[in-house]
Design a protein around this motif. Structure first.
Motif, PDB file in Angstrom:
ATOM      1  N   SER A 395       0.828  -1.203   0.000  1.00  0.00           N
ATOM      2  CA  SER A 395       0.000   0.000   0.000  1.00  0.00           C
ATOM      3  C   SER A 395       0.865   1.258   0.000  1.00  0.00           C
ATOM      4  O   SER A 395       2.099   1.196   0.108  1.00  0.00           O
ATOM      5  CB  SER A 395      -0.912   0.001   1.232  1.00  0.00           C
ATOM      6  OG  SER A 395      -0.154   0.211   2.407  1.00  0.00           O
ATOM      7  N   ASP A 396       0.211   2.406  -0.085  1.00  0.00           N
ATOM      8  CA  ASP A 396       0.929   3.687  -0.048  1.00  0.00           C
ATOM      9  C   ASP A 396       1.340   4.067   1.362  1.00  0.00           C
ATOM     10  O   ASP A 396       2.107   5.028   1.550  1.00  0.00           O
ATOM     11  CB  ASP A 396       0.039   4.793  -0.632  1.00  0.00           C
ATOM     12  CG  ASP A 396      -0.266   4.555  -2.103  1.00  0.00           C
ATOM     13  OD1 ASP A 396       0.567   3.925  -2.783  1.00  0.00           O
ATOM     14  OD2 ASP A 396      -1.346   4.985  -2.561  1.00  0.00           O
ATOM     15  N   ASP A 397       0.856   3.338   2.372  1.00  0.00           N
ATOM     16  CA  ASP A 397       1.157   3.659   3.770  1.00  0.00           C
ATOM     17  C   ASP A 397       2.282   2.805   4.348  1.00  0.00           C
ATOM     18  O   ASP A 397       2.453   2.738   5.579  1.00  0.00           O
ATOM     19  CB  ASP A 397      -0.098   3.462   4.635  1.00  0.00           C
ATOM     20  CG  ASP A 397      -1.246   4.360   4.188  1.00  0.00           C
ATOM     21  OD1 ASP A 397      -0.963   5.491   3.774  1.00  0.00           O
ATOM     22  OD2 ASP A 397      -2.409   3.911   4.255  1.00  0.00           O
ATOM     23  N   ALA A 398       3.033   2.138   3.501  1.00  0.00           N
ATOM     24  CA  ALA A 398       4.124   1.276   3.978  1.00  0.00           C
ATOM     25  C   ALA A 398       5.142   2.094   4.765  1.00  0.00           C
ATOM     26  O   ALA A 398       5.482   3.219   4.368  1.00  0.00           O
ATOM     27  CB  ALA A 398       4.813   0.598   2.802  1.00  0.00           C
ATOM     28  N   PRO A 399       5.641   1.560   5.912  1.00  0.00           N
ATOM     29  CA  PRO A 399       6.623   2.290   6.719  1.00  0.00           C
ATOM     30  C   PRO A 399       7.926   2.553   5.973  1.00  0.00           C
ATOM     31  O   PRO A 399       8.622   3.526   6.252  1.00  0.00           O
ATOM     32  CB  PRO A 399       6.839   1.381   7.936  1.00  0.00           C
ATOM     33  CG  PRO A 399       6.348   0.036   7.515  1.00  0.00           C
ATOM     34  CD  PRO A 399       5.264   0.289   6.519  1.00  0.00           C
ATOM     35  N   PHE A 400       8.284   1.690   5.044  1.00  0.00           N
ATOM     36  CA  PHE A 400       9.434   1.924   4.170  1.00  0.00           C
ATOM     37  C   PHE A 400       9.197   1.151   2.878  1.00  0.00           C
ATOM     38  O   PHE A 400       8.357   0.246   2.815  1.00  0.00           O
ATOM     39  CB  PHE A 400      10.757   1.501   4.835  1.00  0.00           C
ATOM     40  CG  PHE A 400      10.758   0.122   5.418  1.00  0.00           C
ATOM     41  CD1 PHE A 400      11.138  -0.985   4.665  1.00  0.00           C
ATOM     42  CD2 PHE A 400      10.376  -0.086   6.753  1.00  0.00           C
ATOM     43  CE1 PHE A 400      11.140  -2.256   5.201  1.00  0.00           C
ATOM     44  CE2 PHE A 400      10.387  -1.357   7.301  1.00  0.00           C
ATOM     45  CZ  PHE A 400      10.761  -2.445   6.530  1.00  0.00           C
ATOM     46  N   SER A 401       9.925   1.501   1.845  1.00  0.00           N
ATOM     47  CA  SER A 401       9.696   0.922   0.524  1.00  0.00           C
ATOM     48  C   SER A 401      10.382  -0.444   0.404  1.00  0.00           C
ATOM     49  O   SER A 401      11.596  -0.530   0.186  1.00  0.00           O
ATOM     50  CB  SER A 401      10.227   1.877  -0.561  1.00  0.00           C
ATOM     51  OG  SER A 401      10.024   1.327  -1.839  1.00  0.00           O
ATOM     52  N   PHE A 402       9.604  -1.488   0.561  1.00  0.00           N
ATOM     53  CA  PHE A 402      10.122  -2.850   0.439  1.00  0.00           C
ATOM     54  C   PHE A 402       8.923  -3.765   0.193  1.00  0.00           C
ATOM     55  O   PHE A 402       8.393  -4.380   1.108  1.00  0.00           O
ATOM     56  CB  PHE A 402      10.871  -3.256   1.705  1.00  0.00           C
ATOM     57  CG  PHE A 402      11.652  -4.543   1.587  1.00  0.00           C
ATOM     58  CD1 PHE A 402      11.663  -5.301   0.408  1.00  0.00           C
ATOM     59  CD2 PHE A 402      12.398  -5.016   2.652  1.00  0.00           C
ATOM     60  CE1 PHE A 402      12.378  -6.474   0.298  1.00  0.00           C
ATOM     61  CE2 PHE A 402      13.134  -6.194   2.568  1.00  0.00           C
ATOM     62  CZ  PHE A 402      13.112  -6.925   1.389  1.00  0.00           C
ATOM     63  N   LYS A 403       8.475  -3.839  -1.055  1.00  0.00           N
ATOM     64  CA  LYS A 403       7.268  -4.597  -1.388  1.00  0.00           C
ATOM     65  C   LYS A 403       7.385  -6.074  -1.034  1.00  0.00           C
ATOM     66  O   LYS A 403       6.393  -6.736  -0.746  1.00  0.00           O
ATOM     67  CB  LYS A 403       6.942  -4.431  -2.874  1.00  0.00           C
ATOM     68  CG  LYS A 403       6.518  -3.033  -3.284  1.00  0.00           C
ATOM     69  CD  LYS A 403       6.165  -2.990  -4.758  1.00  0.00           C
ATOM     70  CE  LYS A 403       5.824  -1.576  -5.217  1.00  0.00           C
ATOM     71  NZ  LYS A 403       4.605  -1.060  -4.633  1.00  0.00           N
ATOM     72  N   GLY A 404       8.597  -6.601  -1.067  1.00  0.00           N
ATOM     73  CA  GLY A 404       8.791  -8.022  -0.785  1.00  0.00           C
ATOM     74  C   GLY A 404       9.145  -8.325   0.651  1.00  0.00           C
ATOM     75  O   GLY A 404       9.685  -9.401   0.947  1.00  0.00           O
TER      76      GLY A 404
END
Length: 453
Positions: A395-404
């Motif tokens: 989602s756009d609310d992820a604490p940091f950018s790491f989809k995996g």
């Protein structure tokens, strides 16, 4: 005397297994797109689809936890074929629903029915086919036979996926339902009963022993009630330190696998915009390498290095396999990661062989059912961890950018299973290959040997 089966009967079992997995897995590449189109049309990310997938897995796992040991125990008493009718027939129903339409009402009907039938299908099918093979394959050949059975299952997976790759979605579920119906009919007509399991206790049986093997040396595990409860399963697994350790490895292995498999396709769709064709290509790589490995490598390596070492090798490959998915930086990395399936698929037949050798012929169904129940319990827990974690990091609310991130967490759990598997290497399973005084191998004579050619 218990009825002996011949090679033709085992081939019929392999045919049933192939057809069942062909039908069930044919719909797998298409189901993600069908779900997304029904719930979130035109979107690459859908939290509702991810959460529904997690609920399905948790509820199905809870049912399998209760049902599979019961089915295994009853197969010890009433026969493998009689109980095989349950999962093979139940698998047809959800396929028929989506073959008639793929609208939102059809999807929700399919979703509920699939959740209920999965309780009786996946775990029971694996448990019963393994027990069927164990009834008539001697210990010395059992790891290879389990590998062949698993390879046949993957061959069905590959064939079904290959057909789905080129078959329009509108026809996929119709063909799948037809094949599933044919598989159940084939099993009913051609598959012979083994007369194995608990029936052997009341007869002078032809046990699947190699020559020179002492029947009295088979372990005697606690007698259980006709309807085993969770306490019975715990008592059964605690009766042997090897069974306890194997069940623990099975728990963490399935927790990792259930966790990443439940969210992988949604993760790949969100990150690399994979669709049905890319999913099918990925599954074909995994299935083809896995089937080849289990049909060729497993029978060659198991007698040489043993199931314990194969289990360790497979779990190490599984860790690498999952980690690469989680940190994939380009669209080609998942395809490269899939290549490690050639070794990771050795985990389950190795573990099942270790368990099978620790119990007598009257406990094969219950033993395999208990291990499957432990794995199902892991399937219950996995969605509660990985579903919200995946939804958050996509989602756009992820604490940091790491989809995996969630897939990488599954890799660390697989690493725990690998560490625990090291404790099994010190426990030598009973050898069924005898040596003559001259040092030459005296090849064991089995009632039933598996032709792996």
């Amino acid at each position: 005397m218990a009825k002996q089966i011949d090679g033709e009967d085992l081939r019929h079992l392999f045919a049933c297994t192939f057809l069942f997995h062909f039908a069930v897995y044919m719909v797998l590449p298409a189901i993600t797109d069908v779900t997304m189109d029904a719930l979130c049309p035109g979107q690459d990310h859908c939290s509702l689809a991810i959460y529904l997938s997690g609920v399905h897995q948790a509820v199905s796992g809870l049912g399998a936890l209760v049902v599979t040991p019961l089915v295994g125990k009853w197969s010890d008493k009433y026969g493998r074929k009689a109980l095989l009718s349950l999962p093979m027939t139940a698998a047809i129903i959800p396929l028929v629903i989506l073959s008639s339409g793929r609208s939102k009402p059809h999807f929700y009907t399919y979703y509920v029915v699939k959740m209920l039938t999965t309780m009786f299908c996946e775990g029971s099918m694996q448990c019963l086919t393994l027990a069927y093979v164990a009834d008539r394959v001697c210990e010395g050949k059992r790891a290879s036979a389990f590998g062949v059975l698993s390879g046949i299952s993957l061959a069905g997976f590959v064939s079904g996926t290959l057909v789905a790759r080129f078959l329009p979605t509108s026809y996929t579920f119709q063909v799948s339902a037809s094949v599933a119906g044919f598989a159940a009919l084939y099993m009913k007509i051609f598959l012979a009963e083994t007369d194995g399991g608990a029936s052997l206790a009341d007869e002078e049986s032809t046990l699947p022993l190699c020559s020179g093997e002492d029947e009295s040396s088979l372990p005697k595990l606690p007698a259980l009630r006709n309807i085993p409860a969770s306490s019975d399963m715990i008592t059964f697994l605690r009766s042997s330190i090897t069974l306890t350790r194997a069940a623990t490895v099975a728990f963490f292995t399935n927790l990792a696998n259930s966790g990443y498999q439940a969210v992988l396709l949604y993760y790949l769709k969100a990150k690399f915009q994979f669709n049905k064709d890319q999913f099918a290509d990925l599954m074909l790589i995994v299935g083809s390498l896995g089937a080849t490995s289990q049909l060729l490598l497993m029978p060659l390596l198991a007698p040489v290095i043993g199931e314990e070492r194969l289990l360790i090798i497979g779990l190490l490959a599984s860790c690498t396999h999952i980690f690469l998915y989680g940190v994939a930086w380009s669209y080609w990395v998942p395809y490269f990661a899939a290549a490690f399936a050639a070794l990771s698929v050795l985990v389950d037949p190795s573990l099942r062989s270790i368990v099978s050798k620790k119990v007598g012929p009257a406990e094969q169904g219950m033993a395999q059912g208990c291990v499957t129940g432990v794995a199902s319990f892991a399937s219950i827990l996995a969605p509660f961890v990985f579903t919200p974690l995946t939804a958050l990091f996509l989602s756009d609310d992820a604490p940091f950018s790491f989809k995996g991130f969630s897939v990488t967490c599954a890799g660390f759990i697989s690493l725990v299973a690998f560490s625990l598997s090291m404790t099994l290497i010190s426990k030598k399973t009973r050898s069924t290959i005898l040596h003559s005084p001259s040092g030459k191998n005296n090849v064991p004579t089995c009632i039933m040997q598996c032709n792996t050619s």
